[in-house]
Enzyme design. Structure first.
Site, PDB file in Angstrom:
ATOM      1  N   LYS A 118      22.218 -44.374 -46.089  1.00  0.00           N
ATOM      2  CA  LYS A 118      21.981 -44.680 -47.815  1.00  0.00           C
ATOM      3  C   LYS A 118      23.133 -45.249 -48.575  1.00  0.00           C
ATOM      4  CE  LYS A 118      17.954 -41.597 -47.675  1.00  0.00           C
ATOM      5  NZ  LYS A 118      17.175 -40.771 -48.518  1.00  0.00           N
ATOM      6  N   GLY A 167      12.826 -36.301 -47.526  1.00  0.00           N
ATOM      7  CA  GLY A 167      13.004 -35.369 -48.622  1.00  0.00           C
ATOM      8  C   GLY A 167      14.159 -34.176 -48.192  1.00  0.00           C
ATOM      9  N   GLU A 202      23.972 -38.975 -57.014  1.00  0.00           N
ATOM     10  CA  GLU A 202      23.263 -39.883 -57.952  1.00  0.00           C
ATOM     11  C   GLU A 202      22.743 -39.080 -59.269  1.00  0.00           C
ATOM     12  OE1 GLU A 202      19.697 -41.288 -56.177  1.00  0.00           O
ATOM     13  OE2 GLU A 202      20.575 -42.708 -55.167  1.00  0.00           O
ATOM     14  N   HIS A 210       7.882 -43.010 -58.537  1.00  0.00           N
ATOM     15  CA  HIS A 210       8.326 -43.837 -57.412  1.00  0.00           C
ATOM     16  C   HIS A 210       7.475 -45.042 -57.061  1.00  0.00           C
ATOM     17  CE1 HIS A 210       9.296 -43.673 -52.806  1.00  0.00           C
ATOM     18  NE2 HIS A 210       8.339 -44.467 -52.873  1.00  0.00           N
ATOM     19  N   GLU A 277      12.130 -49.092 -51.833  1.00  0.00           N
ATOM     20  CA  GLU A 277      11.887 -48.061 -52.748  1.00  0.00           C
ATOM     21  C   GLU A 277      12.863 -47.969 -53.953  1.00  0.00           C
ATOM     22  OE1 GLU A 277       9.899 -44.792 -49.410  1.00  0.00           O
ATOM     23  OE2 GLU A 277      11.918 -44.253 -50.337  1.00  0.00           O
ATOM     24  N   ARG A 293      10.662 -50.459 -41.549  1.00  0.00           N
ATOM     25  CA  ARG A 293       9.479 -50.063 -40.338  1.00  0.00           C
ATOM     26  C   ARG A 293       8.045 -50.134 -41.390  1.00  0.00           C
ATOM     27  NH1 ARG A 293       8.129 -45.438 -42.886  1.00  0.00           N
ATOM     28  NH2 ARG A 293       9.641 -44.030 -43.353  1.00  0.00           N
TER      29      ARG A 293
HETATM   30  P1  ADP Z   1      14.271 -39.350 -48.335  1.00  0.00           P
HETATM   31  O1  ADP Z   1      14.655 -40.757 -47.473  1.00  0.00           O
HETATM   32  O2  ADP Z   1      14.535 -38.192 -48.150  1.00  0.00           O
HETATM   33  O3  ADP Z   1      12.473 -39.877 -48.591  1.00  0.00           O
HETATM   34  P2  ADP Z   1      14.444 -40.944 -50.829  1.00  0.00           P
HETATM   35  O4  ADP Z   1      15.866 -41.364 -51.158  1.00  0.00           O
HETATM   36  O5  ADP Z   1      13.506 -41.837 -50.389  1.00  0.00           O
HETATM   37  O6  ADP Z   1      14.777 -39.894 -49.750  1.00  0.00           O
HETATM   38  O7  ADP Z   1      13.945 -40.000 -52.107  1.00  0.00           O
HETATM   39  C1  ADP Z   1      12.734 -39.347 -51.865  1.00  0.00           C
HETATM   40  C2  ADP Z   1      12.355 -38.857 -53.256  1.00  0.00           C
HETATM   41  O8  ADP Z   1      13.003 -37.984 -53.909  1.00  0.00           O
HETATM   42  C3  ADP Z   1      12.113 -39.776 -54.260  1.00  0.00           C
HETATM   43  O9  ADP Z   1      10.485 -40.523 -53.922  1.00  0.00           O
HETATM   44  C4  ADP Z   1      12.079 -39.293 -55.498  1.00  0.00           C
HETATM   45  O10 ADP Z   1      10.823 -38.517 -55.685  1.00  0.00           O
HETATM   46  C5  ADP Z   1      13.225 -38.087 -55.019  1.00  0.00           C
HETATM   47  N1  ADP Z   1      14.260 -38.708 -55.687  1.00  0.00           N
HETATM   48  C6  ADP Z   1      15.368 -39.580 -55.112  1.00  0.00           C
HETATM   49  N2  ADP Z   1      16.395 -39.852 -55.787  1.00  0.00           N
HETATM   50  C7  ADP Z   1      16.180 -39.409 -56.920  1.00  0.00           C
HETATM   51  C8  ADP Z   1      17.028 -39.310 -58.205  1.00  0.00           C
HETATM   52  N3  ADP Z   1      18.243 -40.011 -58.319  1.00  0.00           N
HETATM   53  N4  ADP Z   1      16.499 -38.903 -59.171  1.00  0.00           N
HETATM   54  C9  ADP Z   1      15.292 -38.105 -59.173  1.00  0.00           C
HETATM   55  N5  ADP Z   1      14.463 -38.294 -58.225  1.00  0.00           N
HETATM   56  C10 ADP Z   1      14.734 -38.591 -56.843  1.00  0.00           C
END
Ligand code: ADP
Length: 447
Positions: A118, A167, A202, A210, A277, A293
């Site tokens: 990431k 998550g 972050e 999202h 995303e 993917r």
């Molecule tokens: P993963 O790869 O585990 O799915 P992501 O980076 O795609 O992780 O994040 C999954 C979810 O977590 C997002 O859809 C959002 O709901 C929440 N999230 C991620 N980053 C943030 C952020 N900086 N602030 C608030 N929520 C976040």
């Protein structure tokens, strides 16, 4: 350039079936692989050939690269489709397939690697001019470093695993006192799940949606976007309900974001399907990660564009150029997908077992992507997703009404599922209004 004669599907469940359907429509022969627990699975029954690749445990079957590649060798498959999850974002697997003179249906190992980490994904996006969530530039090595940075970023802060997914490895620190503990927890969760305890920080956005953009690229320099999906309804950062288009976007916002994304993907020479995303708050987009993917929620994009994403993915992997341009892509109507898991709809405890009664909804604008059948036993070893109910309507209102009646028709007996949760959501005033963010569902469930 010709299409493949035979494809091995390195997955199980509804996605294996989804890929099999695309292959059949392209008149490509299919090889299913399965664990001993899946010998009676629908994807095995419908494939032209099947190979048992190991015992129930994923690590000895669906994650066992050598067994899958041997199965492809023995059956003479020319390409391997990794599906979703399992080895779909594994660069080593993609390279091994190429070394065996077969085609990996997905992007290059190099792009899988960049986006799989990431931090390197975010760095790449910054270089490409894509807006990202403010946060640390690289990994956080020490608590002192985290403390210093927290003052720049501002609380609340989200600590995330660099190799995270599903998550996992994500912890919120609301203030300085919570920082140290959150770091420790995120690290140990990341280590346990991904074998890598590297984390980064972050800004934790308070009310974002999202929003993700689907892209498709061929090997001839053509990249298109197929609009966005709103996946804000989540539990433990896992998507439950997705819709396209997003109730929160305007055509201008969509076109702008699509433009930024396609330009970026063009610049790096990406190939295949991909999803970028973003979090969307106060009119601004912030990149969080890219999935290299097919996505579970791809059907809603298919419904509003009329494009079969899996067939296109196979065609571009075979080297064919895209048969349409960005201008040819028209967005029409509205689509919603409900993820139906074999879980209790209140406690979310897994509920494997035998299906003793089964009836699927039908009619105009209703699609069910599922591997379930009467008498099938949902094994306890894998992901709990057992069905995706997808509704389409000319308007969002029509789509919701159709979804409501389809949910009423759907009968799954013998196991508990999340169908009751979806029935509740489809009648909820906030959901009806499209008024929700990524925290809505957990707040609602906590009530
Ligand atoms: P993963 O790869 O585990 O799915 P992501 O980076 O795609 O992780 O994040 C999954 C979810 O977590 C997002 O859809 C959002 O709901 C929440 N999230 C991620 N980053 C943030 C952020 N900086 N602030 C608030 N929520 C976040």
């Amino acid at each position: 350039m010709a299409l493949f004669n035979k494809i091995l599907i390195a997955n199980r469940g509804e996605v294996a079936l989804r890929i099999l359907r695309a292959c059949q429509e392209l008149e490509i022969k299919t090889v299913a692989v399965h664990s001993t627990a899946d010998a009676g699975a629908m994807h095995v029954r419908l494939a032209d050939e099947s190979v048992c690749i190991g015992p129930p445990s994923s690590k000895d079957s669906y994650l066992k690269m050598s067994a899958i590649i041997s199965a492809a060798d023995i059956t003479g498959a020319e390409a391997i489709h990794p599906g979703v999850g399992f080895l779909s974002e594994n660069a080593t697997f993609a390279s091994m397939i190429e070394e065996h003179a077969m085609t990996f249906i997905g992007p290059s190992p190099e792009h899988i690697n960049i986006m799989g980490d990431k931090i390197s994904a975010k760095k790449t996006m910054i270089e490409l001019g894509v807006p990202v969530v403010p946060g640390s530039e690289g990994a956080i090595d020490t608590d002192a470093q985290a403390l210093a940075l927290s003052k720049e970023i501002g609380f609340p802060i989200l600590i995330k695993a660099t190799s995270g997914g599903g998550g996992k490895g994500m912890k919120v620190a609301n203030n300085i006192d919570e920082l140290e503990n959150a770091l420790r927890l995120a690290r140990s969760e990341a280590k346990a799940n991904f074998g890598n305890d590297q984390v980064y920080m972050e800004r934790y956005l308070k009310k974002p949606r999202h929003i993700e953009v689907q892209i498709l690229a061929d090997t001839h320099g053509n990249v298109v976007h197929l609009g966005e999906r709103d996946c804000s309804l989540q539990r433990r950062h896992q998507k439950i309900w997705e819709e396209a288009p997003s109730p929160a976007l305007t055509p201008e916002l969509r076109a702008n974001l699509g433009n930024i994304v396609t330009k970026a993907m063009n610049k790096i020479g990406y190939r295949g399907l991909g999803t970028l995303e973003f979090l969307f708050e106060n009119g601004e987009f912030f990149f969080i990660e890219m999935n290299t993917r097919l996505q579970v929620e791809h059907p809603i994009t298919e419904m509003i564009t009329g494009i079969d994403l899996v067939k296109e993915q196979i065609k571009v992997a075979a080297g064919l150029p895209l048969s349409f341009t960005q201008d040819d892509i028209q967005f029409k109507g509205h689509s919603i997908e409900c993820r139906i898991n074999a879980e209790d709809s209140k406690t979310f405890m897994p509920s494997p077992g035998k299906i003793t009664g089964y009836h699927t909804p039908g009619g105009l604008g209703v699609r069910v992507d599922s591997h379930l059948y009467l008498g099938y036993t949902v094994p306890p070893h894998y992901d709990s997703l057992v069905s995706k109910l997808i509704a389409y309507g000319d308007t969002r209102e029509e789509c919701m009404l159709r979804l409501k009646r389809a949910l009423r028709e759907y009968i799954i007996e013998g196991i508990s599922t999340t169908l009751p949760l979806h029935s509740e959501l489809v009648s909820n005033p906030d959901i009806k209004q499209g008024d929700y963010d990524i925290h809505w569902l957990e707040k609602h469930l906590g009530k």
